[in-house]
Enzyme design. Structure first.
Site, short mmCIF file in Angstrom:
data_model
loop_
_atom_site.label_atom_id
_atom_site.label_comp_id
_atom_site.label_asym_id
_atom_site.label_seq_id
_atom_site.Cartn_x
_atom_site.Cartn_y
_atom_site.Cartn_z
N LYS A 103 3.59 -6.93 -18.40
CA LYS A 103 4.92 -7.04 -18.99
C LYS A 103 5.87 -5.94 -18.53
O LYS A 103 7.09 -6.13 -18.52
CB LYS A 103 4.82 -7.05 -20.51
CG LYS A 103 4.15 -8.31 -21.07
CD LYS A 103 4.16 -8.32 -22.58
CE LYS A 103 3.50 -9.59 -23.10
NZ LYS A 103 3.55 -9.67 -24.59
N ASN B 7 8.25 -10.78 -20.66
CA ASN B 7 7.17 -11.77 -20.75
C ASN B 7 7.58 -13.11 -20.15
O ASN B 7 6.79 -14.05 -20.14
CB ASN B 7 6.70 -11.95 -22.20
CG ASN B 7 7.65 -12.80 -23.02
OD1 ASN B 7 8.86 -12.79 -22.79
ND2 ASN B 7 7.10 -13.54 -23.97
N ASP C 248 9.20 -12.60 -26.86
CA ASP C 248 8.38 -12.15 -27.98
C ASP C 248 9.24 -11.69 -29.15
O ASP C 248 8.93 -11.96 -30.31
CB ASP C 248 7.46 -10.99 -27.56
CG ASP C 248 6.29 -11.44 -26.71
OD1 ASP C 248 5.87 -12.61 -26.84
OD2 ASP C 248 5.78 -10.62 -25.92
N GLY D 98 -0.52 -0.12 -35.78
CA GLY D 98 -0.67 -0.02 -34.35
C GLY D 98 0.60 0.45 -33.68
O GLY D 98 1.68 0.48 -34.29
N ALA D 99 0.47 0.80 -32.37
CA ALA D 99 1.63 1.35 -31.66
C ALA D 99 1.61 1.00 -30.18
O ALA D 99 2.09 1.77 -29.35
CB ALA D 99 1.67 2.87 -31.83
N GLY D 100 1.07 -0.16 -29.84
CA GLY D 100 1.03 -0.58 -28.45
C GLY D 100 2.28 -1.33 -28.05
O GLY D 100 3.33 -1.25 -28.70
#
Length: 283
Positions: A71, A92, A108, A131-133
């Site tokens: 991405k 994406n 997204d 989370g932090a991705g």
């Protein structure tokens, strides 16, 4: 029927890619729209192979879908990106113009917002992200349009904390950081978005409050996750990864074909495909 000047090929790229549902969704859309000459495939492509693959594409190609780890790797290969993609530095979706121009977008972000809106979530006073991705940055971008107050991100490392703060500043979101060890506190937020890999949030299933708000768990396989199942058992609203996948794919099909994609048909195809799979944690 819109003219695409002979362009009728599309595909999803990534690594791993074998279990991607994107071909199921896009092909279902093509069938419903009467696009008998359109094809949609999947290719196992990593960051090293990506430039050569893109350069070899001919004029039959209408677009590409990108999943991890591509991405961000795709961005230098494009002629331009949308404002949404630029805001999260992730693409994406690539659409090829008749002149060969490559334009990147990120479906997204609006896909997340659409999935929440479909379940009646249009405004919240606060939210939490697990989370932090890369998916967490898209979640922050989606929340920038619906969250009136702070967003608390539960992370495992100082580096991830810094990244989330940076994304918050960039997107105009009041991001507050908390340690993953306190992630059970996240579950009291009116909206919780879980962006962690399969199994990572299972430990939180026992901490779901008596009256939970809305959980958006971006996984679709395995489904339901332990957290999503516990959330539903408590009567909370659950938005799943298939909801996100379908809504972002609807936008991709629209951009690539110029036609309105059939949401219900695509969702039904995705549900049928998942129902026919043996249990697997790959996504």
């Amino acid at each position: 029927m819109p003219s695409t000047d002979g362009r009728h090929r599309a595909a999803v790229l990534g690594s791993p890619i074998a279990h991607s549902l994107s071909p199921v969704l896009h092909r279902a859309a093509y069938a419903a729209l009467g696009l008998g000459d359109w094809t949609y495939d999947r290719f196992e492509i990593d960051e090293r192979a990506l430039p050569g693959f893109v350069e070899d594409l001919d004029g039959a190609w209408a677009g590409l879908s990108l999943t991890m780890p591509l991405k961000r790797a795709i961005v230098p290969l494009l002629d331009g990106v949308s404002e949404t993609a630029a805001s999260v530095e992730a693409v994406n979706t690539v659409v090829f113009g008749a002149d060969g121009r490559r334009t990147g977008d990120n479906t997204d972000v609006p896909g997340m917002a659409a999935a929440l809106r479909e379940r009646g979530v249009e405004k919240v006073e606060s939210a939490a992200i697990l989370g932090a991705g890369a998916t967490a940055s898209s979640a922050l971008a989606a929340l920038s349009g619906i969250c009136a107050g702070p967003v608390t991100a539960y992370v495992r490392s100082a580096a991830r904390a810094d990244e989330m703060r940076g994304w918050g500043e960039r997107l105009g979101v009041d991001v507050r950081i908390a340690d993953w060890a306190e992630a059970d506190h996240a579950l009291t937020a009116p909206l919780v978005i879980a962006t962690t890999p399969a199994g990572a949030a299972d430990e939180l299933a026992g901490a779901v409050p008596e009256r939970p708000g809305t959980l958006f768990d971006v996984l679709y396989e395995p489904w339901p996750t332990r957290l999503a199942a516990a959330w539903a058992d408590r009567g909370g609203a659950v938005v799943g990864g298939l909801d996100l996948l379908v809504h972002q794919a609807v936008l991709q099909v629209g951009q690539m074909t110029g036609l309105d994609a059939p949401l219900a048909v695509m969702r039904a195809a995705g549900e049928a495909a998942l129902a026919g799979r043996t249990p697997d944690v790959s996504v």
